[in-house]
Design an enzyme around this catalytic site. Structure first.
Site, PDB file in Angstrom:
ATOM      1  N   PHE A 189       0.812  -1.212   0.000  1.00 53.90           N
ATOM      2  CA  PHE A 189       0.000   0.000   0.000  1.00 53.90           C
ATOM      3  C   PHE A 189       0.851   1.270   0.000  1.00 53.90           C
ATOM      4  O   PHE A 189       0.365   2.352   0.295  1.00 53.90           O
ATOM      5  CB  PHE A 189      -0.962   0.016   1.209  1.00 53.90           C
ATOM      6  CG  PHE A 189      -0.278  -0.141   2.532  1.00 53.90           C
ATOM      7  CD1 PHE A 189       0.127   0.970   3.258  1.00 53.90           C
ATOM      8  CD2 PHE A 189      -0.028  -1.398   3.058  1.00 53.90           C
ATOM      9  CE1 PHE A 189       0.767   0.830   4.479  1.00 53.90           C
ATOM     10  CE2 PHE A 189       0.609  -1.550   4.284  1.00 53.90           C
ATOM     11  CZ  PHE A 189       1.007  -0.426   4.987  1.00 53.90           C
ATOM     12  N   VAL A 218       7.909   4.198  -2.305  1.00 53.44           N
ATOM     13  CA  VAL A 218       8.909   5.170  -1.849  1.00 53.44           C
ATOM     14  C   VAL A 218       9.671   5.689  -3.062  1.00 53.44           C
ATOM     15  O   VAL A 218      10.184   4.909  -3.865  1.00 53.44           O
ATOM     16  CB  VAL A 218       9.885   4.540  -0.830  1.00 53.44           C
ATOM     17  CG1 VAL A 218      10.894   5.579  -0.354  1.00 53.44           C
ATOM     18  CG2 VAL A 218       9.126   3.965   0.359  1.00 53.44           C
ATOM     19  N   ASP A 230       9.937  -5.707  13.825  1.00 54.42           N
ATOM     20  CA  ASP A 230      10.226  -6.229  12.485  1.00 54.42           C
ATOM     21  C   ASP A 230      11.709  -6.111  12.155  1.00 54.42           C
ATOM     22  O   ASP A 230      12.079  -5.767  11.038  1.00 54.42           O
ATOM     23  CB  ASP A 230       9.378  -5.506  11.433  1.00 54.42           C
ATOM     24  CG  ASP A 230       9.233  -6.327  10.139  1.00 54.42           C
ATOM     25  OD1 ASP A 230       9.470  -7.559  10.177  1.00 54.42           O
ATOM     26  OD2 ASP A 230       8.885  -5.741   9.101  1.00 54.42           O
ATOM     27  N   LYS A 262      15.129  -7.027  10.922  1.00 58.70           N
ATOM     28  CA  LYS A 262      15.697  -7.976   9.945  1.00 58.70           C
ATOM     29  C   LYS A 262      16.598  -7.177   9.005  1.00 58.70           C
ATOM     30  O   LYS A 262      16.461  -5.947   8.901  1.00 58.70           O
ATOM     31  CB  LYS A 262      14.588  -8.686   9.162  1.00 58.70           C
ATOM     32  CG  LYS A 262      13.636  -7.762   8.412  1.00 58.70           C
ATOM     33  CD  LYS A 262      12.541  -8.555   7.712  1.00 58.70           C
ATOM     34  CE  LYS A 262      11.547  -7.628   7.007  1.00 58.70           C
ATOM     35  NZ  LYS A 262      10.490  -8.373   6.297  1.00 58.70           N
ATOM     36  N   PRO A 263      17.523  -7.837   8.298  1.00 57.90           N
ATOM     37  CA  PRO A 263      18.483  -7.103   7.452  1.00 57.90           C
ATOM     38  C   PRO A 263      17.818  -6.256   6.362  1.00 57.90           C
ATOM     39  O   PRO A 263      18.353  -5.224   5.969  1.00 57.90           O
ATOM     40  CB  PRO A 263      19.339  -8.216   6.834  1.00 57.90           C
ATOM     41  CG  PRO A 263      19.206  -9.366   7.764  1.00 57.90           C
ATOM     42  CD  PRO A 263      17.829  -9.277   8.344  1.00 57.90           C
ATOM     43  N   ASN A 285      15.304  -4.392   6.613  1.00 54.28           N
ATOM     44  CA  ASN A 285      14.793  -3.124   7.139  1.00 54.28           C
ATOM     45  C   ASN A 285      15.893  -2.222   7.690  1.00 54.28           C
ATOM     46  O   ASN A 285      15.624  -1.254   8.400  1.00 54.28           O
ATOM     47  CB  ASN A 285      13.750  -3.382   8.244  1.00 54.28           C
ATOM     48  CG  ASN A 285      12.419  -3.823   7.666  1.00 54.28           C
ATOM     49  OD1 ASN A 285      12.165  -3.656   6.479  1.00 54.28           O
ATOM     50  ND2 ASN A 285      11.576  -4.407   8.495  1.00 54.28           N
ATOM     51  N   ASP A 309      11.179   1.512   7.932  1.00 58.75           N
ATOM     52  CA  ASP A 309       9.917   0.767   7.915  1.00 58.75           C
ATOM     53  C   ASP A 309       9.393   0.487   9.323  1.00 58.75           C
ATOM     54  O   ASP A 309       9.586  -0.592   9.885  1.00 58.75           O
ATOM     55  CB  ASP A 309      10.052  -0.541   7.127  1.00 58.75           C
ATOM     56  CG  ASP A 309       8.681  -1.088   6.718  1.00 58.75           C
ATOM     57  OD1 ASP A 309       7.665  -0.605   7.272  1.00 58.75           O
ATOM     58  OD2 ASP A 309       8.620  -1.970   5.860  1.00 58.75           O
ATOM     59  N   THR A 365       8.433 -11.237  10.653  1.00 52.79           N
ATOM     60  CA  THR A 365       8.929 -12.141   9.611  1.00 52.79           C
ATOM     61  C   THR A 365       9.225 -13.484  10.272  1.00 52.79           C
ATOM     62  O   THR A 365       9.854 -13.510  11.336  1.00 52.79           O
ATOM     63  CB  THR A 365      10.208 -11.535   8.994  1.00 52.79           C
ATOM     64  OG1 THR A 365       9.867 -10.257   8.446  1.00 52.79           O
ATOM     65  CG2 THR A 365      10.783 -12.423   7.900  1.00 52.79           C
TER      66      THR A 365
END
Length: 404
Positions: free
Chosen positions: A95, A98, A214, A216-217, A219, A232, A250
């Site tokens: 949704f 960027v 969240d 994780k690599p 982000n 994010d 995730t």
């Protein structure tokens, strides 16, 4: 932030008296003043964006907390999408899209001052039931703007059918890409990146009461100087000392308490941090299977298998973080992030120098200039026929978007 004068320009008093025939309509005079005032504010804000690009520097935690004094993280009633030239898509989601953008009609020499503009279509946000997540993201980013290792939301604004977040641009791209190319990071590189993430989590948890949820690599971006920027914040939530029950994240990085749905708080980020350190050092997360259900079984069991080459200090840190019992999890026990910072694996880290970006990053991206996009993928253009934001939707939902 909007000054008192700017506030008056943005919220001028409107006469409620009816006009008699033959009298000049004061509403039209007010509208002209409104329009001229808004245009002045708009030009002032665009000028300030150019200044911020030159002056940006890490704010101390106390300064970040002071919303009135910092010049980032504000909601603008003057900025519009047409103030920006859309250069290239940097990323897309279900949704949001960027864009790399620059401010239009700038002075010579300012062409390389670029930003990332996150555009969210209101219809998509509503259809996908993401209204609360989007509001959380905007409000958390506003409250943390100025932190050296979190993407800076310079401003947010909206128009009839879209929401916008203007962010600083990180030309280095995702840490994930560097990790895949290198297969694994050596211990000093892993320690440097891990230490910057510790400073992020310490601030989010202990100053803001926010669970990121969240980590994780994908982000984590690398900026032009080789430092990390966490991006994010769609799953971020102000939980403070409460527990929340939303299943999000995730699979490989989910904490056991999220999978069991027993309620979770900021401790989930310390678990995910342990998984991340393991992935930095080994090249893949400790719990992995083609079938997500098998991953969940491994996580709940909580048995981490270490390669023989991993140092004792690294094993000790990861074991302390990836502890199923949250009351014994490093970072969540008494002393909070301080217990992680004091771990022997981080004995070489000068935390204050690191926070103020006085220590050089281990990987500095090769860039042609500030607007270089080589570290980002190519994306399909936006579909032409998008669902319209109707008056009925506006009447029902605009109140929910007032924070923008």
């Amino acid at each position: 932030m909007a000054s008192a004068a700017m506030h008056k320009l943005l919220h001028p008093h409107r006469s409620r008296e009816e006009n008699h025939p033959g009298q000049q309509n004061p509403a039209s005079s007010h509208e002209r003043q409104d329009s001229a005032g808004m245009e002045r504010v708009r030009e002032e804000e665009k000028h300030n964006l150019m200044q911020w690009e030159e002056q940006k520097h890490p704010l101390a935690p106390g300064q970040i907390q002071n919303q009135e004094q910092k010049h980032v993280g504000y909601s603008s009633e003057a900025l519009r999408q047409e103030d920006f030239e859309l250069i290239k898509t940097l990323g897309t989601g279900t949704f949001a899209r960027v864009w790399l953008v620059r401010v239009k009609n700038v002075n010579n020499g300012d062409e390389n001052k670029v930003f990332a503009l996150k555009i969210l279509r209101k219809t998509d946000v509503i259809r996908l039931k993401q209204v609360e997540h989007v509001r959380n993201e905007r409000n958390v980013l506003a409250s943390v703007a100025g932190h050296p290792f979190i993407t800076t939301m310079v401003a947010s604004f909206q128009d009839y059918d879209s929401l916008y977040m203007l962010l600083d641009y990180c030309p280095g791209g995702e840490v994930f890409s560097y990790l895949r190319r290198a297969r694994r990071f050596n211990e000093p590189t892993s320690q440097f990146y891990a230490a910057e993430i510790v400073l992020i989590l310490e601030f989010l948890h202990e100053q803001q009461g926010v669970a990121y949820r969240d980590l994780k690599p994908e982000n984590i971006l690398i900026d032009a100087e080789g430092h990390l920027k966490l991006v994010d914040f769609g799953f971020a939530k102000k939980v403070e000392n409460r527990e929340t029950y939303t299943l999000c994240g995730t699979p490989e990085y989910l904490a056991p308490e999220v999978i069991r749905n027993t309620g979770h708080g900021t401790a989930v980020d310390w678990w995910a941090f342990g998984i991340l350190v393991y992935e930095f050092l080994v090249g893949q997360p400790p719990f992995w299977d083609q079938n997500p259900m098998k991953i969940y079984e491994q996580i709940v069991e909580g048995k981490v298998r270490f390669p023989s080459a991993m140092s004792e200090d690294a094993r000790s840190l990861i074991s302390g973080l990836c502890t199923v019992d949250t009351s014994k999890r490093l970072g969540n026990i008494q002393g909070g992030a301080g217990t992680v910072k004091a771990h022997p694996w981080f004995r070489q880290i000068d935390w204050e120098a690191l926070y103020y970006r006085k220590v050089g990053g281990p990987i500095v991206p090769h860039l042609r200039g500030p607007a270089d996009t080589r570290n980002f993928d190519e994306y399909e253009p936006e579909p032409a026929n998008r669902e319209k934001y109707t008056k009925e939707m506006s009447d029902k939902w605009d109140e929910h978007f007032r924070d923008f």
